[in-house]
Design a protein around this motif. Structure first.
Motif, PDB file in Angstrom:
ATOM      1  N   PRO A 326       0.812  -1.218   0.000  1.00 52.11           N
ATOM      2  CA  PRO A 326       0.000   0.000   0.000  1.00 52.11           C
ATOM      3  C   PRO A 326       0.846   1.269   0.000  1.00 52.11           C
ATOM      4  O   PRO A 326       0.487   2.260  -0.640  1.00 52.11           O
ATOM      5  CB  PRO A 326      -0.814  -0.129   1.294  1.00 52.11           C
ATOM      6  CG  PRO A 326      -0.941  -1.596   1.503  1.00 52.11           C
ATOM      7  CD  PRO A 326       0.385  -2.161   1.059  1.00 52.11           C
ATOM      8  N   GLU A 327       1.979   1.239   0.716  1.00 54.51           N
ATOM      9  CA  GLU A 327       2.847   2.423   0.755  1.00 54.51           C
ATOM     10  C   GLU A 327       3.444   2.719  -0.618  1.00 54.51           C
ATOM     11  O   GLU A 327       3.498   3.867  -1.059  1.00 54.51           O
ATOM     12  CB  GLU A 327       3.959   2.220   1.790  1.00 54.51           C
ATOM     13  CG  GLU A 327       3.496   2.295   3.231  1.00 54.51           C
ATOM     14  CD  GLU A 327       2.758   1.048   3.696  1.00 54.51           C
ATOM     15  OE1 GLU A 327       2.095   1.120   4.738  1.00 54.51           O
ATOM     16  OE2 GLU A 327       2.837   0.006   3.011  1.00 54.51           O
ATOM     17  N   LEU A 328       3.897   1.666  -1.303  1.00 56.52           N
ATOM     18  CA  LEU A 328       4.471   1.842  -2.641  1.00 56.52           C
ATOM     19  C   LEU A 328       3.415   2.336  -3.619  1.00 56.52           C
ATOM     20  O   LEU A 328       3.672   3.235  -4.427  1.00 56.52           O
ATOM     21  CB  LEU A 328       5.072   0.523  -3.127  1.00 56.52           C
ATOM     22  CG  LEU A 328       5.702   0.550  -4.527  1.00 56.52           C
ATOM     23  CD1 LEU A 328       6.877   1.514  -4.580  1.00 56.52           C
ATOM     24  CD2 LEU A 328       6.152  -0.865  -4.932  1.00 56.52           C
ATOM     25  N   VAL A 329       2.224   1.770  -3.533  1.00 52.02           N
ATOM     26  CA  VAL A 329       1.141   2.192  -4.416  1.00 52.02           C
ATOM     27  C   VAL A 329       0.797   3.656  -4.167  1.00 52.02           C
ATOM     28  O   VAL A 329       0.575   4.428  -5.101  1.00 52.02           O
ATOM     29  CB  VAL A 329      -0.097   1.293  -4.218  1.00 52.02           C
ATOM     30  CG1 VAL A 329      -1.291   1.836  -4.992  1.00 52.02           C
ATOM     31  CG2 VAL A 329       0.215  -0.135  -4.675  1.00 52.02           C
ATOM     32  N   GLU A 330       0.774   4.050  -2.914  1.00 54.70           N
ATOM     33  CA  GLU A 330       0.449   5.434  -2.576  1.00 54.70           C
ATOM     34  C   GLU A 330       1.448   6.407  -3.192  1.00 54.70           C
ATOM     35  O   GLU A 330       1.067   7.451  -3.723  1.00 54.70           O
ATOM     36  CB  GLU A 330       0.416   5.604  -1.051  1.00 54.70           C
ATOM     37  CG  GLU A 330       0.348   7.039  -0.553  1.00 54.70           C
ATOM     38  CD  GLU A 330      -0.950   7.743  -0.903  1.00 54.70           C
ATOM     39  OE1 GLU A 330      -1.014   8.970  -0.719  1.00 54.70           O
ATOM     40  OE2 GLU A 330      -1.904   7.082  -1.367  1.00 54.70           O
ATOM     41  N   THR A 331       2.734   6.069  -3.145  1.00 58.35           N
ATOM     42  CA  THR A 331       3.755   6.996  -3.637  1.00 58.35           C
ATOM     43  C   THR A 331       3.941   6.936  -5.150  1.00 58.35           C
ATOM     44  O   THR A 331       4.276   7.946  -5.772  1.00 58.35           O
ATOM     45  CB  THR A 331       5.113   6.720  -2.967  1.00 58.35           C
ATOM     46  OG1 THR A 331       5.504   5.359  -3.228  1.00 58.35           O
ATOM     47  CG2 THR A 331       5.027   6.933  -1.466  1.00 58.35           C
ATOM     48  N   ASP A 332       3.708   5.758  -5.772  1.00 59.81           N
ATOM     49  CA  ASP A 332       4.112   5.578  -7.167  1.00 59.81           C
ATOM     50  C   ASP A 332       2.980   5.357  -8.161  1.00 59.81           C
ATOM     51  O   ASP A 332       3.232   5.336  -9.367  1.00 59.81           O
ATOM     52  CB  ASP A 332       5.087   4.394  -7.276  1.00 59.81           C
ATOM     53  CG  ASP A 332       6.475   4.728  -6.752  1.00 59.81           C
ATOM     54  OD1 ASP A 332       6.612   5.764  -6.061  1.00 59.81           O
ATOM     55  OD2 ASP A 332       7.421   3.967  -7.011  1.00 59.81           O
ATOM     56  N   LEU A 333       1.756   5.168  -7.693  1.00 58.84           N
ATOM     57  CA  LEU A 333       0.679   4.839  -8.630  1.00 58.84           C
ATOM     58  C   LEU A 333       0.494   5.918  -9.695  1.00 58.84           C
ATOM     59  O   LEU A 333       0.319   5.609 -10.881  1.00 58.84           O
ATOM     60  CB  LEU A 333      -0.640   4.616  -7.875  1.00 58.84           C
ATOM     61  CG  LEU A 333      -1.840   4.236  -8.740  1.00 58.84           C
ATOM     62  CD1 LEU A 333      -1.593   2.925  -9.483  1.00 58.84           C
ATOM     63  CD2 LEU A 333      -3.113   4.138  -7.901  1.00 58.84           C
ATOM     64  N   GLU A 334       0.542   7.164  -9.304  1.00 59.39           N
ATOM     65  CA  GLU A 334       0.357   8.243 -10.276  1.00 59.39           C
ATOM     66  C   GLU A 334       1.423   8.176 -11.366  1.00 59.39           C
ATOM     67  O   GLU A 334       1.134   8.379 -12.553  1.00 59.39           O
ATOM     68  CB  GLU A 334       0.393   9.600  -9.581  1.00 59.39           C
ATOM     69  CG  GLU A 334       0.116  10.770 -10.514  1.00 59.39           C
ATOM     70  CD  GLU A 334       0.089  12.114  -9.797  1.00 59.39           C
ATOM     71  OE1 GLU A 334      -0.055  13.149 -10.483  1.00 59.39           O
ATOM     72  OE2 GLU A 334       0.212  12.131  -8.563  1.00 59.39           O
ATOM     73  N   LYS A 335       2.651   7.863 -10.972  1.00 59.70           N
ATOM     74  CA  LYS A 335       3.743   7.719 -11.938  1.00 59.70           C
ATOM     75  C   LYS A 335       3.440   6.588 -12.910  1.00 59.70           C
ATOM     76  O   LYS A 335       3.620   6.728 -14.132  1.00 59.70           O
ATOM     77  CB  LYS A 335       5.048   7.448 -11.188  1.00 59.70           C
ATOM     78  CG  LYS A 335       6.232   7.080 -12.065  1.00 59.70           C
ATOM     79  CD  LYS A 335       7.426   6.707 -11.204  1.00 59.70           C
ATOM     80  CE  LYS A 335       8.590   6.172 -12.023  1.00 59.70           C
ATOM     81  NZ  LYS A 335       9.735   5.775 -11.167  1.00 59.70           N
ATOM     82  N   TRP A 336       2.970   5.460 -12.392  1.00 62.58           N
ATOM     83  CA  TRP A 336       2.670   4.312 -13.257  1.00 62.58           C
ATOM     84  C   TRP A 336       1.535   4.640 -14.224  1.00 62.58           C
ATOM     85  O   TRP A 336       1.573   4.255 -15.392  1.00 62.58           O
ATOM     86  CB  TRP A 336       2.296   3.096 -12.412  1.00 62.58           C
ATOM     87  CG  TRP A 336       3.330   2.694 -11.409  1.00 62.58           C
ATOM     88  CD1 TRP A 336       4.671   3.003 -11.422  1.00 62.58           C
ATOM     89  CD2 TRP A 336       3.117   1.932 -10.212  1.00 62.58           C
ATOM     90  NE1 TRP A 336       5.297   2.478 -10.320  1.00 62.58           N
ATOM     91  CE2 TRP A 336       4.383   1.802  -9.563  1.00 62.58           C
ATOM     92  CE3 TRP A 336       2.005   1.337  -9.632  1.00 62.58           C
ATOM     93  CZ2 TRP A 336       4.534   1.108  -8.370  1.00 62.58           C
ATOM     94  CZ3 TRP A 336       2.141   0.647  -8.437  1.00 62.58           C
ATOM     95  CH2 TRP A 336       3.403   0.530  -7.811  1.00 62.58           C
ATOM     96  N   VAL A 337       0.528   5.339 -13.744  1.00 63.44           N
ATOM     97  CA  VAL A 337      -0.595   5.735 -14.592  1.00 63.44           C
ATOM     98  C   VAL A 337      -0.119   6.670 -15.701  1.00 63.44           C
ATOM     99  O   VAL A 337      -0.537   6.543 -16.857  1.00 63.44           O
ATOM    100  CB  VAL A 337      -1.698   6.395 -13.757  1.00 63.44           C
ATOM    101  CG1 VAL A 337      -2.764   7.029 -14.649  1.00 63.44           C
ATOM    102  CG2 VAL A 337      -2.353   5.370 -12.821  1.00 63.44           C
ATOM    103  N   ASN A 338       0.763   7.605 -15.362  1.00 64.72           N
ATOM    104  CA  ASN A 338       1.285   8.520 -16.374  1.00 64.72           C
ATOM    105  C   ASN A 338       2.065   7.768 -17.458  1.00 64.72           C
ATOM    106  O   ASN A 338       1.981   8.114 -18.643  1.00 64.72           O
ATOM    107  CB  ASN A 338       2.179   9.573 -15.721  1.00 64.72           C
ATOM    108  CG  ASN A 338       1.394  10.579 -14.884  1.00 64.72           C
ATOM    109  OD1 ASN A 338       0.199  10.756 -15.100  1.00 64.72           O
ATOM    110  ND2 ASN A 338       2.055  11.220 -13.944  1.00 64.72           N
ATOM    111  N   ILE A 339       2.808   6.747 -17.053  1.00 61.62           N
ATOM    112  CA  ILE A 339       3.544   5.942 -18.024  1.00 61.62           C
ATOM    113  C   ILE A 339       2.567   5.190 -18.928  1.00 61.62           C
ATOM    114  O   ILE A 339       2.764   5.122 -20.154  1.00 61.62           O
ATOM    115  CB  ILE A 339       4.498   4.969 -17.309  1.00 61.62           C
ATOM    116  CG1 ILE A 339       5.616   5.743 -16.619  1.00 61.62           C
ATOM    117  CG2 ILE A 339       5.084   3.939 -18.289  1.00 61.62           C
ATOM    118  CD1 ILE A 339       6.470   4.916 -15.680  1.00 61.62           C
TER     119      ILE A 339
END
Length: 345
Positions: A326-339
């Motif tokens: 959950p912590e990783l998803v919170e910090t990085d999900l937006e980055k993954w979506v942008n990719i």
């Protein structure tokens, strides 16, 4: 890369110094008595109601007569919005909730109690929060899957690099759901396991394969593979393939490593029935509660409890995983979506 291997089972996590945490004790008589005084626990759940939610609630009520489980069922999104509305109004009704995507919005809304369950001592570090905000109660493994009538064993991809073979161009489907359990999670796994530079290089090459975007969930994508619309999909759930294969469907999931592991997380909320909530959390994470999870066809998070099909979990299935916490998803999900939007939309 993280694994749920046996070597991690003895890992211990200490609470942060100075942190106000309610330390759990075993479900002793004092907790049971306090829960019975409250009389019920309100459980907000997106588990399939007749498949898991009701059987688990019934098993709990049988073990602890006098404490009823009030199930508030719905989709993960609808339940989160409901709980956030209750939190904003200062009238939180739910006592227990679960779901990987709900953790951080509820933490930010000050709706989650810091509570380290006694049962969590049996869980490896990557399946629990050291501050006691969540513990995994079920696991999901995202994998590639093929239609076995269209792809024979000799032609199955063995690694992620094999997906770059020109023969797969335009023939790989995936869901457009931009969550940790969809396309975004697949992207996150590539970046976490390969490193940012190599991961981005791989994703650019994969985008040239013109993956088919299916505007639906993982189950629908897999059903389209089974129907022969596409020979292969990525980011599908491994237990879904096994369920369909057992009914005669021409489908097989593949162990391209690392497999994406996402967590269903159980949380004690700051609801009105705090003791009954604690008791329900303890039961849900216990071996007894986790057996109910397995019996329902979900993948139990407890290391000692096998899945209904044991090879769906890493130890018995002999595959490595990349955990998207959950912590990783919170910090990085937006980055993954942008990719995803840049390369695959």
């Amino acid at each position: 890369m993280q694994s749920f291997g046996k070597g991690l089972l003895l890992g211990a996590v200490s609470a942060l110094m100075g942190l106000s945490v309610i330390n759990a004790k075993a479900a002793d008589q004092a907790l049971i008595d306090a829960a019975k005084k409250e009389g019920k626990v309100v459980w907000y759940t997106s588990f399939v109601e007749n498949q898991l939610a009701r059987p688990l609630a019934a098993a709990f009520e049988k073990k602890y007569p006098g404490v009823k489980v009030e199930i508030v069922a719905g989709t993960a999104t609808d339940l989160l919005l409901k709980l956030l509305g209750e939190a904003r109004a200062g009238q939180l009704r739910g006592d227990v909730h679960h779901g990987g995507s709900a953790v951080w919005p509820l933490i930010k809304a000050n709706a989650v109690e810091n509570y380290i369950p006694e049962e969590s001592k049996n869980y490896p570090p990557e399946l629990k929060d050291p501050q006691g905000r969540w513990t995994a109660d079920a696991l999901y493994f995202l994998v590639a899957a093929v239609n076995t009538d269209m792809v024979n064993a000799a032609n199955e991809p063995k690694t992620y690099q094999d997906l770059l073979d020109p023969k797969w161009k335009g023939k790989i489907a995936w869901t457009t759901q931009l969550t940790q359990g969809g396309a975004a999670g697949f992207i996150g796994t590539m970046l976490q396991s390969m490193g940012n530079e190599k991961g981005m290089d791989y994703l650019r090459k994969l985008s040239a394969q013109k993956l088919v975007n299916v505007p639906s969930n993982q189950r629908v994508v897999l059903d389209q593979v089974i129907a022969g619309e596409y020979p292969m999909a990525v980011a599908t759930f491994n237990n879904h393939s096994d369920i369909s294969a057992a009914k005669g469907a021409p489908v097989k999931w593949l162990k391209l490593e690392p497999v994406t592991a996402t967590l269903d997380t159980l949380m004690l909320l700051k609801g009105p029935n705090r003791n009954a909530g604690k008791l329900f959390v303890e039961y849900s994470l216990s071996e007894e509660g986790q057996k109910a999870v397995a019996e329902a066809g979900y993948l139990p998070s407890h290391p000692k409890i096998a899945a209904k099909v044991p090879t769906e979990k890493p130890d018995a299935g002999n595959f490595k995983v990349q955990v998207l916490s959950p912590e990783l998803v919170e910090t990085d999900l937006e980055k993954w979506v942008n990719i995803y939007n840049e390369l695959f939309k």
